[in-house]
Design a protein around this motif. Structure first.
Motif, PDB file in Angstrom:
ATOM      1  N   ALA A  41      -6.834  17.013  29.905  1.00 17.38           N
ATOM      2  CA  ALA A  41      -7.093  16.224  28.564  1.00 17.38           C
ATOM      3  C   ALA A  41      -5.735  16.138  27.658  1.00 17.38           C
ATOM      4  CB  ALA A  41      -8.152  16.814  27.615  1.00 17.38           C
ATOM      5  N   GLU A  42      -4.822  17.219  27.537  1.00 16.80           N
ATOM      6  CA  GLU A  42      -3.789  17.264  26.884  1.00 16.80           C
ATOM      7  C   GLU A  42      -2.643  16.237  27.085  1.00 16.80           C
ATOM      8  OE1 GLU A  42      -3.499  20.781  29.570  1.00 16.80           O
ATOM      9  OE2 GLU A  42      -4.891  20.059  28.227  1.00 16.80           O
ATOM     10  N   ASN A  43      -2.817  15.609  28.302  1.00 18.31           N
ATOM     11  CA  ASN A  43      -1.804  14.618  28.977  1.00 18.31           C
ATOM     12  C   ASN A  43      -2.295  13.273  28.471  1.00 18.31           C
ATOM     13  OD1 ASN A  43      -0.987  16.950  30.198  1.00 18.31           O
ATOM     14  ND2 ASN A  43      -0.838  16.036  32.202  1.00 18.31           N
ATOM     15  N   PHE A  44      -3.188  13.205  27.595  1.00 24.13           N
ATOM     16  CA  PHE A  44      -3.599  11.667  27.247  1.00 24.13           C
ATOM     17  C   PHE A  44      -3.230  11.506  25.531  1.00 24.13           C
ATOM     18  CE2 PHE A  44      -6.049  12.442  30.859  1.00 24.13           C
ATOM     19  CZ  PHE A  44      -6.397  10.789  31.289  1.00 24.13           C
ATOM     20  N   HIS A  45      -2.503  10.634  25.320  1.00 24.43           N
ATOM     21  CA  HIS A  45      -2.299  10.405  23.980  1.00 24.43           C
ATOM     22  C   HIS A  45      -2.517   8.992  23.567  1.00 24.43           C
ATOM     23  CE1 HIS A  45       0.165  14.278  24.173  1.00 24.43           C
ATOM     24  NE2 HIS A  45       0.251  13.624  25.477  1.00 24.43           N
ATOM     25  N   ALA A  46      -2.588   8.704  22.296  1.00 26.29           N
ATOM     26  CA  ALA A  46      -2.597   7.392  21.685  1.00 26.29           C
ATOM     27  C   ALA A  46      -1.984   7.116  20.727  1.00 26.29           C
ATOM     28  CB  ALA A  46      -4.241   7.368  20.876  1.00 26.29           C
ATOM     29  N   LEU A  47      -1.097   5.736  20.866  1.00 23.11           N
ATOM     30  CA  LEU A  47       0.001   5.456  19.854  1.00 23.11           C
ATOM     31  C   LEU A  47      -0.960   4.543  18.943  1.00 23.11           C
ATOM     32  CD1 LEU A  47       2.796   5.272  19.407  1.00 23.11           C
ATOM     33  CD2 LEU A  47       2.988   3.394  20.928  1.00 23.11           C
ATOM     34  N   THR A  48      -0.715   4.961  17.707  1.00 25.95           N
ATOM     35  CA  THR A  48      -1.544   4.325  16.725  1.00 25.95           C
ATOM     36  C   THR A  48      -0.590   3.888  15.653  1.00 25.95           C
ATOM     37  OG1 THR A  48      -1.941   6.392  15.406  1.00 25.95           O
ATOM     38  CG2 THR A  48      -3.740   5.420  17.043  1.00 25.95           C
ATOM     39  N   ARG A  49       0.725   3.365  16.205  1.00 23.05           N
ATOM     40  CA  ARG A  49       1.705   2.891  15.538  1.00 23.05           C
ATOM     41  C   ARG A  49       1.292   1.686  14.176  1.00 23.05           C
ATOM     42  NH1 ARG A  49       7.281   4.563  14.378  1.00 23.05           N
ATOM     43  NH2 ARG A  49       7.772   2.981  13.027  1.00 23.05           N
ATOM     44  N   VAL A  50       0.203   0.940  14.560  1.00 16.62           N
ATOM     45  CA  VAL A  50      -0.048   0.083  13.890  1.00 16.62           C
ATOM     46  C   VAL A  50      -0.551   0.527  12.196  1.00 16.62           C
ATOM     47  CG1 VAL A  50      -2.395  -0.070  14.405  1.00 16.62           C
ATOM     48  CG2 VAL A  50      -1.180  -2.181  13.228  1.00 16.62           C
ATOM     49  N   TYR A  51      -1.203   1.751  12.291  1.00 17.04           N
ATOM     50  CA  TYR A  51      -1.814   2.348  11.012  1.00 17.04           C
ATOM     51  C   TYR A  51      -0.546   2.899  10.482  1.00 17.04           C
ATOM     52  CZ  TYR A  51      -5.692   1.345  13.898  1.00 17.04           C
ATOM     53  OH  TYR A  51      -6.836   0.968  14.907  1.00 17.04           O
ATOM     54  N   HIS A  52       0.276   3.527  11.032  1.00 18.20           N
ATOM     55  CA  HIS A  52       1.668   3.981  10.355  1.00 18.20           C
ATOM     56  C   HIS A  52       2.247   2.961   9.572  1.00 18.20           C
ATOM     57  CE1 HIS A  52       5.861   4.824  10.496  1.00 18.20           C
ATOM     58  NE2 HIS A  52       5.719   6.185  10.277  1.00 18.20           N
ATOM     59  N   ASN A  53       2.490   1.923  10.453  1.00 23.47           N
ATOM     60  CA  ASN A  53       3.018   0.639   9.824  1.00 23.47           C
ATOM     61  C   ASN A  53       2.447   0.228   8.354  1.00 23.47           C
ATOM     62  OD1 ASN A  53       5.054   0.799  11.534  1.00 23.47           O
ATOM     63  ND2 ASN A  53       4.427  -1.029  12.889  1.00 23.47           N
ATOM     64  N   ARG A  54       1.091   0.239   8.538  1.00 24.10           N
ATOM     65  CA  ARG A  54       0.262  -0.174   7.442  1.00 24.10           C
ATOM     66  C   ARG A  54       0.490   0.745   6.125  1.00 24.10           C
ATOM     67  NH1 ARG A  54      -5.166  -1.996  10.749  1.00 24.10           N
ATOM     68  NH2 ARG A  54      -4.311  -3.853  11.749  1.00 24.10           N
ATOM     69  N   ALA A  55       0.458   2.018   6.548  1.00 28.35           N
ATOM     70  CA  ALA A  55       0.599   2.830   5.247  1.00 28.35           C
ATOM     71  C   ALA A  55       1.922   2.911   4.844  1.00 28.35           C
ATOM     72  CB  ALA A  55       0.286   4.376   6.143  1.00 28.35           C
ATOM     73  N   LYS A  56       2.899   2.733   5.640  1.00 24.71           N
ATOM     74  CA  LYS A  56       4.186   2.779   5.352  1.00 24.71           C
ATOM     75  C   LYS A  56       4.620   1.398   4.390  1.00 24.71           C
ATOM     76  CE  LYS A  56       8.984   3.141   6.851  1.00 24.71           C
ATOM     77  NZ  LYS A  56       9.849   3.468   7.876  1.00 24.71           N
ATOM     78  N   ALA A  57       3.867   0.224   4.848  1.00 25.19           N
ATOM     79  CA  ALA A  57       3.903  -0.901   3.907  1.00 25.19           C
ATOM     80  C   ALA A  57       3.205  -0.815   2.574  1.00 25.19           C
ATOM     81  CB  ALA A  57       3.399  -2.204   4.669  1.00 25.19           C
ATOM     82  N   LEU A  58       1.959  -0.309   2.513  1.00 24.93           N
ATOM     83  CA  LEU A  58       1.241  -0.041   1.513  1.00 24.93           C
ATOM     84  C   LEU A  58       2.071   0.853   0.414  1.00 24.93           C
ATOM     85  CD1 LEU A  58      -1.358  -0.881   0.165  1.00 24.93           C
ATOM     86  CD2 LEU A  58      -2.335   1.030   0.963  1.00 24.93           C
ATOM     87  N   LEU A  59       2.458   2.000   0.843  1.00 26.04           N
ATOM     88  CA  LEU A  59       3.361   2.914   0.038  1.00 26.04           C
ATOM     89  C   LEU A  59       4.553   2.044  -0.702  1.00 26.04           C
ATOM     90  CD1 LEU A  59       3.683   5.628  -1.198  1.00 26.04           C
ATOM     91  CD2 LEU A  59       4.609   6.438   0.861  1.00 26.04           C
ATOM     92  N   SER A  60       5.220   1.313   0.365  1.00 27.44           N
ATOM     93  CA  SER A  60       6.384   0.564  -0.255  1.00 27.44           C
ATOM     94  C   SER A  60       5.814  -0.452  -1.090  1.00 27.44           C
ATOM     95  CB  SER A  60       6.881   0.038   1.110  1.00 27.44           C
ATOM     96  OG  SER A  60       7.955  -1.060   0.513  1.00 27.44           O
ATOM     97  N   SER A  61       4.860  -1.055  -1.016  1.00 25.28           N
ATOM     98  CA  SER A  61       4.569  -2.138  -2.092  1.00 25.28           C
ATOM     99  C   SER A  61       4.061  -1.561  -3.452  1.00 25.28           C
ATOM    100  CB  SER A  61       3.212  -2.817  -1.480  1.00 25.28           C
ATOM    101  OG  SER A  61       2.875  -3.586  -2.419  1.00 25.28           O
ATOM    102  N   HIS A  62       3.612  -0.234  -3.260  1.00 24.14           N
ATOM    103  CA  HIS A  62       2.868   0.182  -4.506  1.00 24.14           C
ATOM    104  C   HIS A  62       3.956   1.015  -5.257  1.00 24.14           C
ATOM    105  CE1 HIS A  62      -1.387  -0.414  -4.508  1.00 24.14           C
ATOM    106  NE2 HIS A  62      -1.247   0.035  -3.151  1.00 24.14           N
TER     107      HIS A  62
END
Length: 97
Positions: A41-62
């Motif tokens: 199980a520890e060999n499986f990973h999920a790349l959720t970069r889209v959420y990172h990008n959204r959070a960064k854009a929102l923080l940048s905007s605010h």
């Protein structure tokens, strides 16, 4: 994803690493993992970069800050309203916010 998981389980070495990128990446990783029981199980990973990008854009905007000035933003959760942007370690121009 069931077919992908079965193929990974049938043909991949048990030491392989699996990275899921299709939305919802976390759910897809769990599905693939379920159908590849020979891979730890520890060999499986999920790349959720889209959420990172959204959070960064929102923080940048605010904060009216350029994107490049914000570092170390982390998001937790899955593709739903449970996404949580964790800003505890976020840096603005190398300084904790």
């Amino acid at each position: 994803y069931m077919d992908h998981g079965k193929a990974i389980g049938d043909y991949a070495k048990p030491t392989c690493k699996v990275l899921c990128v299709g939305a919802p990446a976390n759910a897809n990783a769990i599905i693939v993992q379920n159908y590849a029981p020979s891979i730890p199980a520890e060999n499986f990973h999920a790349l959720t970069r889209v959420y990172h990008n959204r959070a960064k854009a929102l923080l940048s905007s605010h904060t009216d800050s350029p994107l490049h000035s914000l570092k170390q933003i982390v998001t937790w959760g899955n593709s739903s309203n449970t996404i949580y942007p964790d800003l505890r370690n976020t840096l603005f121009n190398r300084v904790p916010i």
